[in-house]
Write an enzyme that holds these catalytic residues in place. Sequence first.
Site, PDB file in Angstrom:
ATOM      1  CB  CYS A  69     -35.238  -0.908 -34.422  1.00  0.00           C
ATOM      2  SG  CYS A  69     -36.380  -1.080 -35.245  1.00  0.00           S
ATOM      3  N   GLY A  70     -33.296  -0.369 -37.019  1.00  0.00           N
ATOM      4  CA  GLY A  70     -33.015  -0.559 -38.378  1.00  0.00           C
ATOM      5  C   GLY A  70     -33.757   0.534 -38.778  1.00  0.00           C
ATOM      6  CB  THR A  71     -36.669  -1.286 -41.148  1.00  0.00           C
ATOM      7  OG1 THR A  71     -37.301  -2.158 -39.359  1.00  0.00           O
ATOM      8  CG2 THR A  71     -35.450  -1.747 -41.499  1.00  0.00           C
ATOM      9  N   GLY A  74     -39.304  -3.484 -36.459  1.00  0.00           N
ATOM     10  CA  GLY A  74     -39.250  -4.580 -35.695  1.00  0.00           C
ATOM     11  C   GLY A  74     -40.022  -2.994 -34.238  1.00  0.00           C
ATOM     12  CG  HIS A 137     -60.322  10.588 -35.498  1.00  0.00           C
ATOM     13  ND1 HIS A 137     -59.776  10.314 -36.992  1.00  0.00           N
ATOM     14  CD2 HIS A 137     -60.087  12.285 -35.814  1.00  0.00           C
ATOM     15  CE1 HIS A 137     -59.848  11.439 -38.311  1.00  0.00           C
ATOM     16  NE2 HIS A 137     -59.677  12.344 -36.831  1.00  0.00           N
ATOM     17  NE  ARG A 140     -63.546   6.199 -37.931  1.00  0.00           N
ATOM     18  CZ  ARG A 140     -63.869   7.717 -38.998  1.00  0.00           C
ATOM     19  NH1 ARG A 140     -62.293   8.322 -39.135  1.00  0.00           N
ATOM     20  NH2 ARG A 140     -64.497   7.921 -39.247  1.00  0.00           N
TER      21      ARG A 140
HETATM   22  C1  RB5 Z   1     -30.635  -5.347 -36.714  1.00  0.00           C
HETATM   23  O1  RB5 Z   1     -29.827  -5.673 -37.930  1.00  0.00           O
HETATM   24  C2  RB5 Z   1     -32.387  -5.203 -37.554  1.00  0.00           C
HETATM   25  O2  RB5 Z   1     -32.700  -6.073 -38.123  1.00  0.00           O
HETATM   26  C3  RB5 Z   1     -32.640  -4.179 -35.915  1.00  0.00           C
HETATM   27  O3  RB5 Z   1     -32.532  -2.600 -35.763  1.00  0.00           O
HETATM   28  C4  RB5 Z   1     -34.600  -4.050 -36.765  1.00  0.00           C
HETATM   29  O4  RB5 Z   1     -34.506  -2.891 -37.887  1.00  0.00           O
HETATM   30  C5  RB5 Z   1     -35.695  -4.448 -36.583  1.00  0.00           C
HETATM   31  O5  RB5 Z   1     -36.671  -4.295 -37.549  1.00  0.00           O
END
Ligand code: RB5
Length: 152
Positions: A69-71, A74, A137, A140
Amino acid sequence: MNTPIRIAIGADHAGYALKQALIAHLSARGAEVTDLGTHSEASCDYPEFAHAVCKRIQDGSAALGILVCGTGIGMSMAANKHPGIRAAACSDTYSARLTRMHNNANVLCIGARVVGEGLACDLADAFLDAEFEGGKHQRRIDLITAIEQGRY
Ligand code: RB5
């Protein structure tokens, strides 16, 4: 010849282009990749794709998952709501390797707005090439499972 590793991959719109690059990279290294979408850059909701990938791991039809995803965050949050799934958002190869070796992670989450294509492929390689060390591990991870199952 070894049986190819089965990988389920998914992304939202932000991760779509990087997912396509990762599929090409993973296929070139001999992995059997199942693409669970998304299939365009049209806006969509990342938990849907996290769910699709996690279900494949839970039912045994994939050994490992990759979510973009973007980061990467999520996707990792959504994936970690699934019993038996240990998802890690990584943007360095040390973490991508160690999360297999120590956490027995079964899903790698990557942020397409955080890392470039070359590093993303290196992250996938580090994740796939590492092996769980077991031993202390495993103890845990058993505790994580106990928390997940309300036994601890
Ligand atoms: C989409 O804009 C972004 O929010 C999604 O890809 C992600 O980064 C969420 O965690």
